[in-house]
Structures are given as structure tokens and as C-alpha cells.
Design an enzyme around this catalytic site. Structure first.
Site, PDB file in Angstrom:
ATOM      1  N   TYR A 161      14.664  84.457  12.201  1.00 27.60           N
ATOM      2  CA  TYR A 161      14.507  85.467  11.146  1.00 27.60           C
ATOM      3  C   TYR A 161      13.282  86.354  11.357  1.00 27.60           C
ATOM      4  CZ  TYR A 161      11.268  82.023   9.049  1.00 27.60           C
ATOM      5  OH  TYR A 161      10.245  81.124   8.834  1.00 27.60           O
TER       6      TYR A 161
ATOM      7  N   GLY B 246      21.963  75.952  21.962  1.00 28.51           N
ATOM      8  CA  GLY B 246      20.778  75.181  21.628  1.00 28.51           C
ATOM      9  C   GLY B 246      21.145  73.787  21.175  1.00 28.51           C
ATOM     10  N   ALA B 247      20.184  72.863  21.277  1.00 26.40           N
ATOM     11  CA  ALA B 247      20.457  71.471  20.908  1.00 26.40           C
ATOM     12  C   ALA B 247      19.255  70.825  20.223  1.00 26.40           C
ATOM     13  CB  ALA B 247      20.854  70.670  22.152  1.00 26.40           C
ATOM     14  N   GLY B 248      18.428  71.639  19.575  1.00 25.59           N
ATOM     15  CA  GLY B 248      17.271  71.120  18.860  1.00 25.59           C
ATOM     16  C   GLY B 248      17.588  70.772  17.420  1.00 25.59           C
ATOM     17  N   GLY B 249      16.551  70.718  16.586  1.00 21.31           N
ATOM     18  CA  GLY B 249      16.726  70.333  15.190  1.00 21.31           C
ATOM     19  C   GLY B 249      17.611  71.283  14.411  1.00 21.31           C
ATOM     20  N   ALA B 250      17.442  72.592  14.631  1.00 21.50           N
ATOM     21  CA  ALA B 250      18.277  73.563  13.922  1.00 21.50           C
ATOM     22  C   ALA B 250      19.738  73.412  14.335  1.00 21.50           C
ATOM     23  CB  ALA B 250      17.796  74.984  14.197  1.00 21.50           C
TER      24      ALA B 250
ATOM     25  N   LYS C  42       9.378  66.603  10.320  1.00 20.99           N
ATOM     26  CA  LYS C  42      10.752  66.371   9.845  1.00 20.99           C
ATOM     27  C   LYS C  42      11.354  65.054  10.339  1.00 20.99           C
ATOM     28  CE  LYS C  42      12.272  71.132   8.988  1.00 20.99           C
ATOM     29  NZ  LYS C  42      13.355  72.114   9.233  1.00 20.99           N
TER      30      LYS C  42
ATOM     31  N   ASP D  63      19.144  72.121   5.181  1.00 19.32           N
ATOM     32  CA  ASP D  63      19.397  73.181   6.158  1.00 19.32           C
ATOM     33  C   ASP D  63      20.888  73.405   6.388  1.00 19.32           C
ATOM     34  OD1 ASP D  63      16.737  73.869   6.623  1.00 19.32           O
ATOM     35  OD2 ASP D  63      16.491  72.378   8.209  1.00 19.32           O
TER      36      ASP D  63
ATOM     37  N   ASN E 204      14.036  67.576   5.427  1.00 16.38           N
ATOM     38  CA  ASN E 204      13.199  68.725   5.086  1.00 16.38           C
ATOM     39  C   ASN E 204      12.851  68.765   3.597  1.00 16.38           C
ATOM     40  OD1 ASN E 204      15.565  69.657   3.872  1.00 16.38           O
ATOM     41  ND2 ASN E 204      15.359  71.739   4.683  1.00 16.38           N
TER      42      ASN E 204
ATOM     43  N   GLY F 152      18.851  85.152  10.261  1.00 16.61           N
ATOM     44  CA  GLY F 152      18.352  83.820   9.933  1.00 16.61           C
ATOM     45  C   GLY F 152      17.676  83.701   8.577  1.00 16.61           C
TER      46      GLY F 152
END
Length: 280
Positions: free
Chosen positions: A225, A134-138, A71, A108, A92, A246
Site C-alpha cells: 500500500y 510470495g510465500a511469507g506471512g501475508a 506475530k 488479515d 495480529n 493494499g
């Protein structure tokens, strides 16, 4: 809308790719709308990504979805990148335009907001403070979606404070990075709680958070999910909070991609959800 008459091909690029549910999603819609086309799983090793992206034009693809670990790496391989994808910092969806231009998008953010409104159609991010874990891509996609929907205050907690601070730079006036140990108290007065970490996913420990400070009217969302009912969502439902699993985000993010690839705007039905649930 009538189905396109030409045979169209798209797919999903990743390494590995067997875990992707995108072929099930898009295959369902191709059958439902009787479209002459195919959507393929495309296993592409990282070192082969430039060749694969360039090959989309040569092979006559309408485009492709992009999943882990490509990504970020796909960004410099594209001629154009949508502003939302630029702010998220990841692509994506790659679309081969009529002139051959390779354009990158990130669906997303759209998918996340649509999943919330499946459960609460009148939800607005401006309803009150939002807590994102959280602090990632999602998390980046979720934060951009909430900002664009009018969120005035996002409280962002991550186990590594530096990553939370880095993400907060998207909009320092509206995003406040908080220490992971302060996540429980951060729920006070919140209108929405979103877990974007892997905690609660099958094979991972449950998310460690006490919901005591969370108002009962708050919405609780988990981007995980598998399983559909994470310990976080089970705890939220038990205390009366509306919960969003999710899978909705996964299903809805595919809608604009399918339209770009195949020329038909699909909808997320209960039948589609059951078809994907059966693969989990």
C-alpha cells in the site's frame, strides 16, 4: 449501537512501531463513534514481548494488535488461539476476554477478502484459478482466506521453491507450488492474481511479471500500500483488469479488532481511507 460507557484502552505492539497506521485508523473511529477510549502505539523489544503481553491484563487493556516482528512469537504466550490464526500461523490481534483469558486472532484473511469485494462485490474465490506470488506471512493469510472462500486451485510461486512447497502443505490438494520462472505462464486462465511480495513497494524494484497470459476479466490485487498504485496495478489497469490496492486490506483487517476492543462494529469509509492515505 451505543458507545460503551467505560474508558477502554487498546494499542499496537511492534518493534519499531512508528510505521504503523493502526493508531490513525482506530483513532479515527474512536472520534467518529465518540467512544471514551484510547489506542496507543506500543514499542516493545522482542525480549520484552512476554512482559508486555502479560501486562495487558494488569493494565486493564481490552487487547492489542500485533505487528512485525511479534506475530509469530506471540502465539505461545496466549491461552487460546482462533483456528484461522492457527492455520495462518500468526496472530495480529490479542483480545483480553472478560475472564482475563488472552485470545489470539488473525484478521488479515478477513481484511483481504473484504478489500476484494470493495472493488468487485460479487467476487468469489471459486470463480477460477488463483495465482499467488510470495510465500511469507501475508501470503499465508491470503491463501487461507481464499481456501475458506472456496478456491479450488491456487498456483503459488515464490523465489524460494522450498517456502512455496511448505506453504502448500496447508492444503496440498488445492495449492500447487510452481517455480518462480513459471509465474508468467501460470496466469493463463486465472481469475485472480495476488502479489504478496515486497516487489513494487517504495524502495524496492517493481514486480517482474508479464501479464500477457492473464485474462482481461481477472482481478489483480497487490498487498503493498506504499505506493498505493504499484507498477503491477498500473499495468493491470492499463490492460483493463480491475485492480485492488493494499490499503483496503489494511483498513478492513482493523474492523473486527476495533469491535473486539471497543464494542462497536465500525465501517470503512472514504473519509477513513483519505485520513490514512494522508499519512503515506
Amino acid at each position: 449501537m451505543a458507545a460503551p460507557q467505560s474508558f477502554r484502552v487498546a494499542g499496537v505492539i511492534g518493534w519499531p512501531i512508528t510505521q504503523s497506521r493502526s493508531p490513525v485508523l482506530h483513532g479515527h473511529w474512536l472520534s467518529q463513534y465518540q467512544i471514551r477510549g484510547a489506542y496507543l502505539p506500543l514499542p516493545v523489544q522482542p525480549q520484552r514481548l512476554p512482559d508486555a503481553i502479560r501486562g495487558l491484563r494488569a493494565l486493564g487493556f481490552s487487547g492489542c494488535n500485533v505487528t512485525i516482528p511479534h506475530k509469530l512469537a506471540v502465539l505461545p504466550l496466549l491461552e487460546a488461539v482462533d483456528p484461522v490464526a492457527q492455520r495462518i500461523g500468526a496472530v495480529n490481534t490479542v483480545v483480553v476476554q472478560d475472564d482475563g483469558t488472552l485470545s489470539g486472532f488473525n484478521t488479515d484473511a478477513y481484511g483481504f477478502m473484504a478489500s476484494l469485494r470493495d472493488v468487485r462485490p460479487d467476487f468469489k474465490a471459486s470463480a477460477g484459478p488463483v495465482v499467488v506470488l510470495g510465500a511469507g506471512g501475508a501470503a499465508r493469510a491470503v491463501v487461507v482466506a481464499l481456501l475458506d472462500d472456496g478456491a479450488a486451485e491456487i498456483r503459488l510461486a515464490n523465489r524460494t521453491m522450498e517456502r512455496a512447497q511448505d506453504l502448500s502443505q496447508i492444503d496440498p490438494a488445492r495449492i500447487r507450488a510452481i517455480a518462480w520462472e513459471d509465474r508468467h505462464d501460470a496466469l493463463s486462465g486465472a481469475a485472480l492474481l495476488v502479489n504478496t511480495t515486497s516487489q513494487g513497494m517504495t524502495g524496492y524494484p517493481p514486480l517482474d511479471i508479464a501479464l500477457d497470459m492473464l485474462p482481461n476479466h481477472a482481478l489483480v490485487s497487490d498487498v503493498v500500500y506504499n505506493p498505493l498504485e504499484t507498477p503491477l496495478l498500473a499495468a493491470a489497469r492499463k490492460r483493463g483488469n480491475a485492480a485492488v490496492d493494499g490499503l483496503g486490506m489494511l483498513l478492513h483487517q482493523a474492523v473486527p479488532a476495533f469491535e473486539a476492543f471497543f464494542g462497536v462494529r465500525p465501517y470503512v469509509s472514504n473519509e477513513l481511507r483519505r485520513a490514512v492515505e494522508a499519512t503515506l
